[in-house]
Design a protein around this motif. Structure first.
Motif, PDB file in Angstrom:
ATOM      1  N   ALA A 138       0.858  -1.110  -0.172  1.00 42.34           N
ATOM      2  CA  ALA A 138       0.011   0.136  -0.085  1.00 42.34           C
ATOM      3  C   ALA A 138       0.926   1.443   0.110  1.00 42.34           C
ATOM      4  O   ALA A 138       0.433   2.087  -0.492  1.00 42.34           O
ATOM      5  N   ALA A 139       2.043   1.166   0.576  1.00 36.69           N
ATOM      6  CA  ALA A 139       2.779   2.508   0.831  1.00 36.69           C
ATOM      7  C   ALA A 139       3.560   2.579  -0.651  1.00 36.69           C
ATOM      8  O   ALA A 139       3.566   3.776  -0.996  1.00 36.69           O
ATOM      9  N   VAL A 140       3.913   1.613  -1.264  1.00 38.38           N
ATOM     10  CA  VAL A 140       4.489   1.535  -2.591  1.00 38.38           C
ATOM     11  C   VAL A 140       3.454   2.539  -3.617  1.00 38.38           C
ATOM     12  O   VAL A 140       3.626   3.164  -4.372  1.00 38.38           O
ATOM     13  N   LEU A 141       2.012   1.659  -3.374  1.00 39.76           N
ATOM     14  CA  LEU A 141       0.937   2.379  -4.257  1.00 39.76           C
ATOM     15  C   LEU A 141       0.665   3.769  -4.147  1.00 39.76           C
ATOM     16  O   LEU A 141       0.549   4.700  -5.069  1.00 39.76           O
ATOM     17  N   ALA A 142       0.703   3.942  -2.809  1.00 36.97           N
ATOM     18  CA  ALA A 142       0.407   5.353  -2.317  1.00 36.97           C
ATOM     19  C   ALA A 142       1.559   6.506  -2.799  1.00 36.97           C
ATOM     20  O   ALA A 142       1.298   7.520  -3.106  1.00 36.97           O
ATOM     21  N   HIS A 143       2.693   6.000  -2.933  1.00 41.57           N
ATOM     22  CA  HIS A 143       3.849   6.762  -3.650  1.00 41.57           C
ATOM     23  C   HIS A 143       3.685   6.932  -4.938  1.00 41.57           C
ATOM     24  O   HIS A 143       3.823   8.255  -5.513  1.00 41.57           O
ATOM     25  N   GLU A 144       3.184   5.950  -5.727  1.00 41.29           N
ATOM     26  CA  GLU A 144       2.930   6.242  -7.273  1.00 41.29           C
ATOM     27  C   GLU A 144       1.689   7.037  -7.518  1.00 41.29           C
ATOM     28  O   GLU A 144       1.836   7.602  -8.443  1.00 41.29           O
ATOM     29  N   LEU A 145       0.844   7.020  -6.465  1.00 38.52           N
ATOM     30  CA  LEU A 145      -0.409   7.678  -6.550  1.00 38.52           C
ATOM     31  C   LEU A 145      -0.148   9.197  -6.461  1.00 38.52           C
ATOM     32  O   LEU A 145      -0.598  10.156  -7.173  1.00 38.52           O
TER      33      LEU A 145
END
Length: 305
Positions: A138-145
């Motif tokens: 989720a942290a990785v996806l939040a970074h890309e978001l």
């Protein structure tokens, strides 16, 4: 889930990226204008078509083609989608973003990585999807978001697109110059000196005519890399502000360990001597180092945040 009024914006990093691509854009415009001269009465139409082609950056089918061809991404399988979508919904719900506005893609890679591309694509590697706990994923996806919300992804691709004709022309010019130089060597020192003086004279005349503006191109890659590093920190802050700072720090630690293993492998191939990264290579790096990123996360890792 509360949808934010501002689904995406163009922050200072994205604006800076576009401005830094301006010299490349002007060079490409000059190249396109030269090519369009061969079309006679349709020359102006060719230039207009090229200028309008930037809209393809936001065209979904074009984005998909770029994702497949350039980034080597693919659509997730049903099992992969079942793994990714609940995590993605959690991230977008915290951010107040409409998650269906983006597409999740997968890269068949055994490295820990992810990417925000064009206007609507979020890609993760198979390793990140399968090996990271849901919180770290989720942290990785939040970074890309964060890259999408800040406008970093589309501004980078738009700048790259409009710089493409200039890049192609530069590569052709380098290849032609190399060929001419090899031919001139057959005529000895006189031939080499003549070619060097001739091409140097053309370069000097071009720089003088354009008031030295071509010299700006020499510094553009370094400036773009600096803006890219700032964009990474902004995306980190976006993920941290959503409450994923501890998980993101854990991911950064894994990335640091991955870099150390790669460095150890390079040193082993080099007879045990560490391969040091040069100063220019560091300036051209698009990502900040591990310690810098972790330092910027510290305020979000304090108790009570």
């Amino acid at each position: 889930m509360h949808l934010s009024k501002d689904q995406r914006r163009t922050d200072a990093t994205a604006v800076g990226n576009l401005l830094l691509h301006l010299p490349n854009f002007l060079c490409s415009l000059f190249v396109v204008a030269l090519v369009s001269a061969f079309f006679g009465d349709f020359a102006f139409l060719v230039i207009l078509v090229w200028l309008a082609s930037g809209a393809l950056v936001f065209h979904r089918p074009t984005e998909s083609a770029l994702a497949r061809r350039l980034l080597r991404l693919r659509y997730p399988t049903p099992q992969e989608r079942a793994k990714l979508e609940p995590v993605w919904r959690m991230v977008t719900a915290r951010a107040g973003i409409e998650g269906r506005a983006y597409e999740l893609w997968v890269e068949d890679s055994d490295s820990l990585n992810a990417v925000a591309a064009a206007g609507h694509i979020v890609g993760v590697t198979r390793f990140a999807m399968n090996q990271l706990p849901n919180g770290e994923l989720a942290a990785v996806l939040a970074h890309e978001l964060g890259h999408h919300v800040g406008g970093h992804a589309w501004s980078s691709l738009l700048g790259y697109w409009y710089a493409l004709p200039g890049r192609v022309a530069w590569r052709l010019l380098k290849a032609f110059s190399g060929f001419v130089f090899k031919v001139s060597r057959a005529f000895g020192c006189f031939g080499v000196a003549f070619v060097v003086l001739f091409m140097g004279g053309i370069a000097l005349a071009t720089i003088s005519t354009l008031y030295g503006l071509p010299l700006l191109l020499l510094g553009v890659p370094y400036a773009l890399a600096a803006v890219g590093r700032r964009a990474e920190l902004r995306a980190d802050e976006h993920a941290a502000a959503l409450g994923f700072a501890p998980m993101l720090a854990a991911v950064l630690d894994k990335l640091h360990q991955q870099e150390q293993r790669t460095a150890a492998e390079l040193a082993a191939r080099n007879g045990g001597t560490p391969v040091e990264e040069g100063a220019l290579a560091k300036l051209l790096s698009s990502h900040p180092d591990y310690h810098t990123r972790l330092h910027h996360l510290q305020p979000y890792l304090q108790p009570g945040r």
